[in-house]
Design an enzyme around this catalytic site. Structure first.
Site, mmCIF file in Angstrom:
data_model
loop_
_atom_site.group_PDB
_atom_site.id
_atom_site.type_symbol
_atom_site.label_atom_id
_atom_site.label_comp_id
_atom_site.label_asym_id
_atom_site.label_seq_id
_atom_site.Cartn_x
_atom_site.Cartn_y
_atom_site.Cartn_z
ATOM 1 N NE ARG A 159 -75.831 84.541 20.164
ATOM 2 C CZ ARG A 159 -76.581 83.467 19.955
ATOM 3 N NH1 ARG A 159 -77.809 83.410 20.433
ATOM 4 N NH2 ARG A 159 -76.101 82.452 19.267
ATOM 5 N NE ARG A 240 -65.720 73.713 20.107
ATOM 6 C CZ ARG A 240 -66.744 74.037 20.874
ATOM 7 N NH1 ARG A 240 -66.531 74.712 21.997
ATOM 8 N NH2 ARG A 240 -67.978 73.697 20.526
ATOM 9 C CG ASP A 263 -64.200 75.062 30.345
ATOM 10 O OD1 ASP A 263 -64.116 74.252 31.282
ATOM 11 O OD2 ASP A 263 -65.211 75.173 29.622
ATOM 12 C CD GLU A 268 -62.451 69.580 25.358
ATOM 13 O OE1 GLU A 268 -63.658 69.245 25.393
ATOM 14 O OE2 GLU A 268 -62.081 70.755 25.321
ATOM 15 C CG HIS A 287 -65.546 71.642 27.102
ATOM 16 N ND1 HIS A 287 -65.264 71.252 25.821
ATOM 17 C CD2 HIS A 287 -66.435 72.670 26.986
ATOM 18 C CE1 HIS A 287 -65.943 72.009 24.963
ATOM 19 N NE2 HIS A 287 -66.657 72.869 25.662
ATOM 20 C CG LEU A 288 -66.642 72.185 34.055
ATOM 21 C CD1 LEU A 288 -66.339 72.598 35.489
ATOM 22 C CD2 LEU A 288 -67.473 70.920 34.022
ATOM 23 N N GLY A 289 -68.060 74.934 30.263
ATOM 24 C CA GLY A 289 -68.724 76.165 29.848
ATOM 25 C C GLY A 289 -70.230 76.060 29.727
#
Length: 326
Positions: A159, A240, A263, A268, A287-289
């Site tokens: 997706r 990832r 990202d 993290e 890591h704002l996805g």
């Protein structure tokens, strides 16, 4: 009184993202904004809590940590599943695990960020912004490249990958795709051409990764794969960190052979002195996805509901239905 820990609130948005008043009347609710530095710190900080509400995979809950949380009765996760939680260990210890449903737009937000990173790298947007704010103009900004007419390689055409493929087409890019199980029909349905992994690496001007991390996808991009990429190609990763072998990536960036928009990272939050912070040819985001207002409101609202339902003795959205609550 029951004690509830809301952890992993790295952006300090949990309080404003949901109505906690109902839960606060039934329990003491504490918000943890800082990441735990180690499992020992997590165990010490959470040992006195009955309910822990977590955010995605920010804090792992392996069996070793769960065994050090004697009061834990319910663990809340956000999203449908969490690979960093040992659900079997929770079940064995009588800990109820409750999830949340997928938030509307959570898929598109990550694909949109991948597009944003691609555009930012291609046109040196962050450098331009920094130069303006520092009092300069164009003198510190490298010439960018147009994306129209270039080739976008999408690795993982699910997706998210399919959304990214459509964004590439909208920009006038040729889209090619590969993954272990992809077939020509599914690729064509997304507007992409199915190619081999080697062909994708050598033909693409930009490559975007959209894979689930697993044993067979870990380090799917290593030194050999980066060596096949075009000089100056852009590598985008919003999936990832461990999909890319970090030593190989660092070497290629240090030598300015490729560009990267990242990202996600192996660890993290990204440690203060991590080498990736200093490498050239990069645009980095923390890591704002999935981290958009709509998703955070959805996650926190359902997390509060899950905790209240558990306290009421009628837990909802339970992942381990056979658990005998302790």
């Amino acid at each position: 009184m029951i004690k509830v820990a809301v952890i992993d609130d790295w952006q300090r948005v949990a309080r404003e993202s949901a109505d906690w008043s109902g839960l606060s009347k039934r329990a003491t609710v504490t918000f943890f904004a800082e990441a735990f530095a180690s499992e020992d710190e997590a165990a010490a900080s959470l040992a006195d809590y009955d309910i822990v509400l977590s955010m995605r995979e920010r804090t792992p809950f392996p069996s070793s940590l769960l065994s050090r949380l004697p009061r834990l009765k319910m663990l809340g996760i956000t999203g449908l599943k969490n690979a960093s939680v040992d659900v079997d260990a929770c079940t064995a210890r009588g800990v109820v695990v409750c999830n949340t449903t997928a938030a509307a737009g959570s898929m598109s937000s990550t694909a949109e960020l991948a597009l944003g990173l691609l555009l930012s790298v291609a046109r040196s947007i962050p450098a331009g912004d920094a130069g303006i704010r520092a009092g300069g103009f164009q003198e510190t900004v490298a010439s960018g490249m147009t994306l129209s007419g270039k080739t976008l390689g999408v690795i993982g055409l699910g997706r998210l990958g399919s959304m990214m493929a459509r964004y590439g087409i909208a920009l006038g890019m040729r889209v090619i795709a590969w993954s272990q199980n992809l077939n020509a029909g599914d690729a064509a349905a997304a507007g992409a051409e199915l190619v081999s992994k080697d062909d994708l690496l050598s033909r693409s001007d930009a490559i975007s990764l959209h894979l689930v991390l697993s044993a067979r996808t870990r380090h799917i991009i290593g030194a050999a794969e980066i060596a096949r990429m075009k000089p100056g190609a852009i590598l985008i990763n919003t999936s990832r960190g461990p999909l890319i072998e970090q030593d190989a990536l660092a070497a290629a960036l240090r030598d300015k052979r490729i560009f990267a928009g990242l990202d996600v990272y192996d660890r993290e939050p990204l440690p203060l002195h991590d080498r990736i912070r200093q490498l050239p040819n990069t645009v980095l985001t923390p890591h704002l996805g999935y981290v958009v207002t709509e998703t955070m409101r959805h996650f926190y609202a359902q997390s509060a509901e899950n905790a209240l339902a558990f306290i009421d003795g009628a837990p909802v959205r339970v992942m381990n239905l056979g658990v005998k609550a302790g």
